[in-house]
Write an enzyme that holds these catalytic residues in place. Structure first.
Site, PDB file in Angstrom:
ATOM      1  N   VAL A 104       3.230   1.988  -0.905  1.00  0.00           N
ATOM      2  CA  VAL A 104       3.449   0.561  -0.682  1.00  0.00           C
ATOM      3  C   VAL A 104       4.917   0.205  -0.908  1.00  0.00           C
ATOM      4  O   VAL A 104       5.503  -0.571  -0.149  1.00  0.00           O
ATOM      5  CB  VAL A 104       2.524  -0.278  -1.584  1.00  0.00           C
ATOM      6  CG1 VAL A 104       2.803  -1.765  -1.409  1.00  0.00           C
ATOM      7  CG2 VAL A 104       1.067   0.025  -1.271  1.00  0.00           C
ATOM      8  N   TYR A 105       5.511   0.781  -1.933  1.00  0.00           N
ATOM      9  CA  TYR A 105       6.943   0.566  -2.184  1.00  0.00           C
ATOM     10  C   TYR A 105       7.754   1.039  -0.978  1.00  0.00           C
ATOM     11  O   TYR A 105       8.655   0.329  -0.514  1.00  0.00           O
ATOM     12  CB  TYR A 105       7.357   1.331  -3.441  1.00  0.00           C
ATOM     13  CG  TYR A 105       8.802   1.143  -3.836  1.00  0.00           C
ATOM     14  CD1 TYR A 105       9.223  -0.007  -4.498  1.00  0.00           C
ATOM     15  CD2 TYR A 105       9.754   2.129  -3.557  1.00  0.00           C
ATOM     16  CE1 TYR A 105      10.545  -0.178  -4.875  1.00  0.00           C
ATOM     17  CE2 TYR A 105      11.076   1.966  -3.924  1.00  0.00           C
ATOM     18  CZ  TYR A 105      11.471   0.807  -4.586  1.00  0.00           C
ATOM     19  OH  TYR A 105      12.786   0.644  -4.948  1.00  0.00           O
TER      20      TYR A 105
END
Length: 268
Positions: free
Chosen positions: A154-155
């Site tokens: 997600v980062y």
């Protein structure tokens, strides 16, 4: 972009490289430093610490995951401080776990803060830069926006978004012939506490002071893209010429990148 007599706004301004870049902006002669952060105590402490350097310092407590707070606070900045000349989108968060272990809230928060907020904030201040035909927008992305990595899905997604958006805006400013520079910074892990527990096999964990200096210098030189320590062209060239299994093998076994997050703990 010369910092002297300029108004600089930094998000995540009371800790890590955001705080260091604020100090360096004042040391380079910026007349007004604006710090945004969700940590109100940290903002007050940083303002008091920086008051010895000189320059006008303004602090605003704001949750940049909330677009309404961004719009309200941006209007306060325009009314109370004035036009922003240099915007440094620095604030960010990381959830170091496998994708399937995330909650929906963690996904939303990461994307709101890391990807959406820089766009909303730039949308508030870029029009004034265009009108005065002067300004700089510096987006702190990450090397995770170039190289996929387990426990950073997600980062990485949020930083890939920042890179694509920011560089597109750079091209728009050039197409419109505006004297507004837009630069994208893609650092490896920085030793600020955000990535505590990360282990790097070959590449050095970056030191905050030196990294901040390189970013401020990049703004001064209007550098379009800066990746560190591996240069942007090397990463893109390697991805372009190596088959995916070979590239994966090099990243895992030569650079050790795919194992960096195994012992991640993050800032407490």
């Amino acid at each position: 972009m010369d910092f002297k007599n300029k108004t600089v706004l930094i998000t995540g301004g009371c800790s890590g490289i955001g705080k260091i870049m604020g100090r360096k902006s004042l040391e380079r002669g910026c007349s007004k430093l604006i710090m945004w952060d969700i940590n109100e105590v940290g903002l007050l402490q940083t303002k008091e610490e920086f008051s010895k350097i000189g320059g006008e310092i303004s602090t605003f407590k704001v949750d940049i995951s909330n677009p309404d707070e961004i719009k309200i606070t941006a209007q306060r900045v325009r009314t109370e401080v004035g036009t922003v000349d240099v915007l440094i989108n620095n604030a960010g968060i990381v959830v170091g776990k496998y994708f399937h272990e995330h909650t929906h809230d963690q996904i939303e928060k990461s994307m709101h803060i890391n990807a959406n907020a820089p766009m909303h904030i730039a949308l508030e201040f870029l029009p004034d830069m265009i009108r005065q035909n002067l300004g700089a927008v510096c987006n702190i992305a990450s090397s995770a926006g170039l190289i996929s990595n387990p426990k950073m899905s997600v980062y990485a997604a949020s930083k890939w978004a920042v890179i694509g958006w920011g560089d597109s805006v750079r091209l728009e400013m050039e197409q419109l012939k505006k004297n507004v520079s837009v630069m994208t910074i893609m650092p490896f892990f920085i030793n600020t506490g955000m990535f505590d527990g990360v282990k790097s096999k070959v590449l050095p964990i970056l030191e905050p002071e030196k990294t901040s200096e390189r970013i401020i210098t990049a703004i001064e030189k209007e550098t379009k893209m800066l990746a560190m320590p591996l240069p942007y062209w090397f990463i893109r060239l390697s991805q372009g010429i190596l088959p995916i299994p070979v590239f994966d093998w090099v990243m895992k076994n030569v650079f050790g990148i795919y194992d960096t997050m195994k012992e991640f703990t993050g800032r407490k």
